[in-house]
Design a protein around this motif. Structure first.
Motif: not given
Length: 355
Positions: A61, A82, A85-86, A90-92, A131-133, A228, A232
């Protein structure tokens, strides 16, 4: 810090100040090291074991690379990605690759829509790759044309639909999975496409104690909520920081020496390797060894890259870049074992020269 480490703060009188870290970079490294530990602690709430896998995912990453996850079903690959990403805000998106999956199912497509004034215009609907991931689940089950669309997005960080290019948001990380057991009805990735993945990360079965813990933590009424840790913008900042970590000349030489010894046609290659390897790693492997070493050093709060950092990432970088011979396959020797033997051999040779 070792005696040959660069001074953390820059000195204008030095002839090459670009190899030094500024005071702000040193402070950022300490924050990154703390965030790294926090991320591992959070993921440990839902992922039992797999600490090595988590470290390698985080290296990818922050190095702006992509990974190929290899493991049988049921090892929590989707859950791990997932939850990663949480914790990173980030958006997954998960894409299940199937034989009938088309490129537009990944990238998106133009559709004809009515406008407010009664006209019709094409409107681009984004696909799940935006998406980010992105988890590309069982990427070898889709036909080559669909695989190529995914790999173009990985390499170029943009997609092209009907002649129009669309940039993908940063940070952007693709984690593709393959099932090493089932090969029927699959489309194996060519070597040139495998080379685009920074790491090959292998997930193994958990230990007995870990498997008991998995049964205890996953059969309850609810899953724990993760905090979190980063967003990003912070990740992008740390990605740039990792690339500024200084690399001594002897570490560059070590990475090049290691890769050149994987090539059976090079004079540096050993006789045992020529018998087991038909094709070695290319220059991209050197780049990823250095980037992986830089990122590992940054995650641990180090001010420079050590040989140990490159050794640590050698196996995930090199394993999928070696093509073994029939002799290796008949003897049950895989690329992972060859890489480990090669790392040991280079270490012995360097120790002998130093003595």
């Amino acid at each position: 810090m070792s005696s040959d480490a660069p001074t953390p703060t820059g000195d204008p009188s030095r002839p090459n100040p670009t190899t030094e870290l500024s005071h702000d970079d040193v402070e950022s490294l300490q924050r990154l090291r703390q965030h790294h530990q926090q991320l591992k602690d959070e993921l440990a709430k839902v992922i039992v074991g797999q600490t090595r896998v988590i470290d390698q995912l985080l290296i990818c990453l922050f190095a702006r690379g992509h990974s190929l996850l290899m493991g049988v079903p049921g090892l929590a690959k989707t859950l791990l990605v997932s939850k990663l990403a949480e914790t990173l805000s980030l958006q997954f998106n998960r894409i299940q690759f199937t034989p009938d999956l088309m490129p537009m199912d990944i990238t998106g497509t133009d559709i004809l829509q009515d406008t407010a004034d009664g006209r019709r215009e094409f409107h681009f609907v984004r696909g799940p790759v935006f998406s980010n991931i992105v988890l590309a689940d069982e990427i070898n089950r889709a036909p080559p044309k669909t695989q190529a669309a995914m790999l173009e997005a990985m390499q170029e960080r943009r997609i092209t639909v009907l002649g129009t290019s669309y940039s993908l948001d940063e940070p952007f990380l693709v984690l593709a999975t393959q099932n090493p057991v089932e090969q029927e009805g699959t489309y194996p990735l060519p070597e040139a496409q495998l080379d685009r993945f920074m790491f090959l990360i292998e997930l193994g079965y958990p230990s007995e104690a870990e498997e008991i813990q998995i049964a205890r933590t996953t059969t309850g009424d609810s899953m724990p909520t993760l905090e979190h840790i980063l967003d990003g913008n912070q990740i992008i900042e740390f990605q740039h920081l990792a690339r500024r970590i200084p690399v001594p000349d002897h570490v560059y030489q070590y990475a090049v020496d290691l890769v050149r010894r994987t090539r059976p046609g090079e004079p540096e290659a050993s006789d045992w390797l020529r018998r087991l390897v038909s094709w070695g790693a290319g220059p991209r492997a050197v780049q990823y060894l250095i980037l992986g070493g830089k990122t590992r050093a940054a995650l641990e709060g180090q001010y420079m890259v050590r040989t140990e950092d490159v050794q640590d990432v050698a196996q995930p970088v090199l394993t999928h870049r070696l093509i073994t011979t029939f002799a290796a396959q008949s003897e049950g020797v895989d690329a992972k074992q060859i890489v480990q033997q090669l790392v040991d051999e280079v270490a012995e040779d360097r120790a002998a020269k130093a003595s």
